[in-house]
Design a protein around this motif. Structure first.
Motif, PDB file in Angstrom:
ATOM      1  N   VAL A 337       0.838  -1.186   0.000  1.00 34.58           N
ATOM      2  CA  VAL A 337       0.000   0.000   0.000  1.00 34.58           C
ATOM      3  C   VAL A 337       0.880   1.246   0.000  1.00 34.58           C
ATOM      4  O   VAL A 337       1.865   1.331   0.726  1.00 34.58           O
ATOM      5  N   ASP A 338       0.552   2.173  -0.836  1.00 36.18           N
ATOM      6  CA  ASP A 338       1.216   3.472  -0.908  1.00 36.18           C
ATOM      7  C   ASP A 338       0.094   4.478  -1.161  1.00 36.18           C
ATOM      8  O   ASP A 338      -0.180   4.836  -2.301  1.00 36.18           O
ATOM      9  N   TYR A 339      -0.546   4.879  -0.074  1.00 32.55           N
ATOM     10  CA  TYR A 339      -1.779   5.655  -0.207  1.00 32.55           C
ATOM     11  C   TYR A 339      -1.539   6.996  -0.898  1.00 32.55           C
ATOM     12  O   TYR A 339      -0.655   7.758  -0.503  1.00 32.55           O
ATOM     13  N   PRO A 340      -2.310   7.289  -1.920  1.00 30.38           N
ATOM     14  CA  PRO A 340      -2.255   8.633  -2.516  1.00 30.38           C
ATOM     15  C   PRO A 340      -2.991   9.608  -1.614  1.00 30.38           C
ATOM     16  O   PRO A 340      -3.572   9.206  -0.590  1.00 30.38           O
ATOM     17  N   PRO A 341      -2.987  10.893  -1.935  1.00 29.71           N
ATOM     18  CA  PRO A 341      -3.828  11.822  -1.168  1.00 29.71           C
ATOM     19  C   PRO A 341      -5.286  11.355  -1.197  1.00 29.71           C
ATOM     20  O   PRO A 341      -5.831  11.083  -2.262  1.00 29.71           O
ATOM     21  N   ILE A 342      -5.893  11.247  -0.012  1.00 30.73           N
ATOM     22  CA  ILE A 342      -7.237  10.679   0.098  1.00 30.73           C
ATOM     23  C   ILE A 342      -8.219  11.763   0.527  1.00 30.73           C
ATOM     24  O   ILE A 342      -8.155  12.265   1.652  1.00 30.73           O
ATOM     25  N   PRO A 343      -9.141  12.146  -0.347  1.00 29.27           N
ATOM     26  CA  PRO A 343     -10.130  13.160   0.029  1.00 29.27           C
ATOM     27  C   PRO A 343     -11.250  12.568   0.871  1.00 29.27           C
ATOM     28  O   PRO A 343     -11.571  11.383   0.765  1.00 29.27           O
ATOM     29  N   GLY A 401       6.224  25.152  -3.661  1.00 30.64           N
ATOM     30  CA  GLY A 401       4.957  25.543  -4.259  1.00 30.64           C
ATOM     31  C   GLY A 401       3.954  24.412  -4.351  1.00 30.64           C
ATOM     32  O   GLY A 401       2.866  24.575  -4.938  1.00 30.64           O
ATOM     33  N   ARG A 402       4.283  23.261  -3.747  1.00 31.22           N
ATOM     34  CA  ARG A 402       3.356  22.118  -3.781  1.00 31.22           C
ATOM     35  C   ARG A 402       2.155  22.377  -2.881  1.00 31.22           C
ATOM     36  O   ARG A 402       2.264  23.033  -1.852  1.00 31.22           O
ATOM     37  N   ILE A 403       1.011  21.799  -3.273  1.00 24.98           N
ATOM     38  CA  ILE A 403      -0.184  21.858  -2.446  1.00 24.98           C
ATOM     39  C   ILE A 403      -0.092  20.744  -1.412  1.00 24.98           C
ATOM     40  O   ILE A 403      -0.022  19.561  -1.765  1.00 24.98           O
ATOM     41  N   LEU A 404      -0.081  21.102  -0.143  1.00 23.45           N
ATOM     42  CA  LEU A 404       0.045  20.101   0.918  1.00 23.45           C
ATOM     43  C   LEU A 404      -1.285  19.757   1.577  1.00 23.45           C
ATOM     44  O   LEU A 404      -1.418  18.714   2.207  1.00 23.45           O
ATOM     45  N   GLY A 405      -2.277  20.637   1.443  1.00 23.56           N
ATOM     46  CA  GLY A 405      -3.574  20.366   2.036  1.00 23.56           C
ATOM     47  C   GLY A 405      -4.617  21.306   1.469  1.00 23.56           C
ATOM     48  O   GLY A 405      -4.303  22.446   1.089  1.00 23.56           O
ATOM     49  N   ALA A 406      -5.844  20.828   1.378  1.00 21.89           N
ATOM     50  CA  ALA A 406      -6.955  21.650   0.903  1.00 21.89           C
ATOM     51  C   ALA A 406      -8.186  21.329   1.730  1.00 21.89           C
ATOM     52  O   ALA A 406      -8.487  20.147   1.975  1.00 21.89           O
ATOM     53  N   HIS A 407      -8.882  22.368   2.161  1.00 21.86           N
ATOM     54  CA  HIS A 407     -10.051  22.224   3.023  1.00 21.86           C
ATOM     55  C   HIS A 407     -11.111  23.188   2.514  1.00 21.86           C
ATOM     56  O   HIS A 407     -10.849  24.392   2.371  1.00 21.86           O
ATOM     57  N   LEU A 408     -12.309  22.674   2.229  1.00 23.78           N
ATOM     58  CA  LEU A 408     -13.329  23.438   1.528  1.00 23.78           C
ATOM     59  C   LEU A 408     -14.680  23.310   2.215  1.00 23.78           C
ATOM     60  O   LEU A 408     -14.971  22.291   2.841  1.00 23.78           O
ATOM     61  N   ALA A 423      -4.337  16.843  -8.190  1.00 21.99           N
ATOM     62  CA  ALA A 423      -3.197  17.750  -8.308  1.00 21.99           C
ATOM     63  C   ALA A 423      -2.096  17.386  -7.323  1.00 21.99           C
ATOM     64  O   ALA A 423      -0.905  17.374  -7.666  1.00 21.99           O
ATOM     65  N   MET A 424      -2.493  17.064  -6.087  1.00 30.50           N
ATOM     66  CA  MET A 424      -1.505  16.700  -5.074  1.00 30.50           C
ATOM     67  C   MET A 424      -0.836  15.375  -5.420  1.00 30.50           C
ATOM     68  O   MET A 424       0.371  15.209  -5.235  1.00 30.50           O
ATOM     69  N   GLY A 425      -1.632  14.422  -5.932  1.00 29.13           N
ATOM     70  CA  GLY A 425      -1.056  13.131  -6.316  1.00 29.13           C
ATOM     71  C   GLY A 425      -0.055  13.257  -7.442  1.00 29.13           C
ATOM     72  O   GLY A 425       0.899  12.475  -7.548  1.00 29.13           O
ATOM     73  N   ALA A 426      -0.246  14.250  -8.313  1.00 37.94           N
ATOM     74  CA  ALA A 426       0.655  14.481  -9.440  1.00 37.94           C
ATOM     75  C   ALA A 426       1.758  15.476  -9.094  1.00 37.94           C
ATOM     76  O   ALA A 426       2.560  15.847  -9.967  1.00 37.94           O
ATOM     77  N   ASN A 427       1.797  15.929  -7.819  1.00 36.40           N
ATOM     78  CA  ASN A 427       2.797  16.895  -7.356  1.00 36.40           C
ATOM     79  C   ASN A 427       2.773  18.195  -8.154  1.00 36.40           C
ATOM     80  O   ASN A 427       3.825  18.809  -8.408  1.00 36.40           O
ATOM     81  N   LEU A 428       1.596  18.612  -8.563  1.00 39.83           N
ATOM     82  CA  LEU A 428       1.481  19.888  -9.258  1.00 39.83           C
ATOM     83  C   LEU A 428       1.721  21.038  -8.285  1.00 39.83           C
ATOM     84  O   LEU A 428       1.333  20.972  -7.119  1.00 39.83           O
ATOM     85  N   GLN A 432       1.507  25.853 -11.434  1.00 38.65           N
ATOM     86  CA  GLN A 432       0.998  24.999 -12.518  1.00 38.65           C
ATOM     87  C   GLN A 432      -0.523  24.976 -12.527  1.00 38.65           C
ATOM     88  O   GLN A 432      -1.149  24.975 -13.590  1.00 38.65           O
ATOM     89  N   ILE A 433      -1.126  24.958 -11.351  1.00 38.70           N
ATOM     90  CA  ILE A 433      -2.586  24.987 -11.275  1.00 38.70           C
ATOM     91  C   ILE A 433      -3.115  26.323 -11.773  1.00 38.70           C
ATOM     92  O   ILE A 433      -4.092  26.383 -12.528  1.00 38.70           O
ATOM     93  N   LYS A 434      -2.449  27.406 -11.395  1.00 35.87           N
ATOM     94  CA  LYS A 434      -2.895  28.729 -11.823  1.00 35.87           C
ATOM     95  C   LYS A 434      -2.756  28.903 -13.332  1.00 35.87           C
ATOM     96  O   LYS A 434      -3.471  29.720 -13.945  1.00 35.87           O
ATOM     97  N   ALA A 435      -1.873  28.143 -13.943  1.00 34.07           N
ATOM     98  CA  ALA A 435      -1.671  28.246 -15.391  1.00 34.07           C
ATOM     99  C   ALA A 435      -2.716  27.464 -16.187  1.00 34.07           C
ATOM    100  O   ALA A 435      -2.793  27.607 -17.411  1.00 34.07           O
ATOM    101  N   MET A 436      -3.508  26.633 -15.493  1.00 36.44           N
ATOM    102  CA  MET A 436      -4.516  25.833 -16.184  1.00 36.44           C
ATOM    103  C   MET A 436      -5.707  26.705 -16.580  1.00 36.44           C
ATOM    104  O   MET A 436      -6.012  27.711 -15.930  1.00 36.44           O
ATOM    105  N   ILE A 437      -6.380  26.315 -17.651  1.00 30.85           N
ATOM    106  CA  ILE A 437      -7.583  27.005 -18.084  1.00 30.85           C
ATOM    107  C   ILE A 437      -8.774  26.096 -17.807  1.00 30.85           C
ATOM    108  O   ILE A 437      -8.876  25.013 -18.381  1.00 30.85           O
TER     109      ILE A 437
END
Length: 453
Positions: A337-343, A401-408, A423-428, A432-437
């Motif tokens: 097991v190598d857990y990805p970021p789990i929402p 500049g990596r996203i380490l946590g998000a709470h909404l 995004a966190m799983g891909a280490n964006l 890079q996120i701000k550059a997305m459309i």
């Protein structure tokens, strides 16, 4: 019986954590039996996530009307509890037969009853002894025992989902997922008095404090009486009513109601298995497993809520089951097991969602982060749907500049959080996120504004 074994694999538990392994092994040509003492499908499909979300869907209709009153949408609406439950059953009633038939079609034998180990490779089921080369245990969780007088007067979340009439005065013991979600459903469905009794300082202790505070305000505005530092001492029946005695900051108080719901949490469902006979170690968090999901008996695996592994969420159970299945079929621990970021999402209205580190987690790990926190009731996406309780908190690592946590919190949170997890799983990075459309206007398009650098 080949080599003295009735089966190559016996899977105990027909929920997500068991059925994944059953299908994998049966598809590989193994002789597989699946056992459950309850209807096939597991907690999520029959008694948890899925039926609950159907009730949430109905209460969302009420919420939309309330939010958009005086904005062009007028009229009164109410919930017909019987019709709502029938809507829920349109999914749940068909599920056990569908799941069981699917396992049979895959080549597995489906059995019913309570399994009990009698040795390291044998179980007893309905008075019959069955022997297998391997076992996989996925028996899930059950409501924890409270050890208070009158505990037998509680109903469980499963019972709540089967109520024929809406509860008029209901108390929820505990302040976690079940209490918060079901209290919102009950109140929007027409209950006059809804009380949540949480013994800790705040509900939803694993979620961000600021966003939970916003949810608490929204819950109070809805009309739910959310009490914290309130420990239930006993429950008594008097004159056809239930009286709940509570230790509060001010002393011992009582709450009178018609229904009291157990919502204090769940524990691994292991009591009937007799795991000692199978040489399987277990503790308060469940069956002891290694990173390959193998137990202390090398021929036995476990996954999901009954194992002492990852977060107790259905997708995690499925992930762990795939790891267990791969290792079972290969005959060695080739996958770990190598857990990805789990929402994770609390399906109240407003919804609260979380993935990754909290501010406290980042501080404990010595990480330097920028914390972006804002209430967003004035953002277009909130104004468009009349949403008052909306906001976010995003943690961005200063150096990388990596996203380490998000709470909404707010409409769209349950989908936005999945994008953050990807995004966190891909280490964006935030840049890079701000550059997305993103498609605009959409809830997703708000994400780029949440990752300030």
């Amino acid at each position: 019986m080949a080599n003295g074994f009735d089966y190559d694999l016996i899977v105990i538990g027909a929920g997500t954590g068991g059925n994944v392994v059953t299908r994998m092994a049966a598809g590989a040509g193994w002789r597989v039996a699946s056992i459950d003492q309850l209807p096939y499908g597991g907690t999520c499909a029959l008694r948890g996530c899925d039926p609950k979300k159907m009730l949430v869907a109905v209460s969302e209709g009420v919420e939309w009307i309330e939010r958009l009153k005086h904005k062009g949408l007028e009229g009164e609406i109410s919930v017909d509890w019987a019709d709502m439950m029938a809507f829920k059953r349109s999914f749940t009633d068909a599920m056990p037969q569908r799941v069981e038939a699917g396992l049979q079609k895959a080549g597995a034998k489906t059995l019913h009853g309570e399994a009990r180990f009698t040795g390291p490779d044998t179980i007893e089921l309905n008075g019959e002894t069955l022997r297998a080369r391997h076992f996989h245990i996925a028996t899930g969780a059950r409501p924890m025992t409270l050890n208070i007088p009158g505990e037998d007067l509680l109903i469980t979340s499963t019972d709540f989902l089967e109520l024929s009439d809406h509860p008029d005065r209901v108390v929820f013991v505990g302040g976690g997922f079940i209490a918060m979600e079901f209290s919102h459903i009950a109140k929007r469905a027409g209950a006059h008095e809804v009380t949540v009794l949480e013994m800790m300082e705040r509900p939803l202790g694993n979620f961000d404090e600021d966003l939970v505070s916003m949810l608490a305000e929204a819950t109070a505005e809805l009309g739910v009486n959310l009490r914290t530092k309130a420990k239930v001492l006993k429950i008594e029946e008097a004159g056809g009513e239930l009286v709940v005695s509570v230790q509060t900051r001010e002393g011992i108080e009582t709450v009178t109601c018609d229904t009291v719901v157990h919502a204090t949490g769940r524990v691994p469902n292991l009591d009937a298995l007799n795991l000692e006979a199978a040489n399987v170690e277990h503790g308060p968090r469940g069956i002891v497993v290694n990173s390959a999901m193998r137990t202390t008996n090398p021929a036995i695996f476990s996954a999901g809520d009954c194992a002492d592994s990852g977060l107790k969420l259905t997708p995690v159970s499925a992930y762990e089951a795939r790891i267990a299945g791969k290792n079972l079929l290969s005959g060695r621990d080739e996958r770990s097991v190598d857990y990805p970021p789990i929402p994770s999402v609390v399906f109240t209205l407003p919804m609260v969602a979380s993935v990754g580190l909290s501010v406290a987690d980042a501080s404990e790990q010595g990480l330097k982060v920028d914390v972006n926190f804002e209430r967003t009731q004035d953002w277009y996406s909130s104004l468009r749907v009349g949403a008052k309780w909306t906001g976010y908190k995003v943690l961005v690592e200063q150096v990388t500049g990596r996203i380490l946590g998000a709470h909404l919190i707010g409409p769209g949170s349950e989908e936005q959080i999945n994008l953050f997890a990807m995004a966190m799983g891909a280490n964006l990075t935030a840049n890079q996120i701000k550059a997305m459309i993103f498609a605009y206007p959409s809830f997703a398009s708000d994400i780029s504004a949440m990752v300030k650098t």
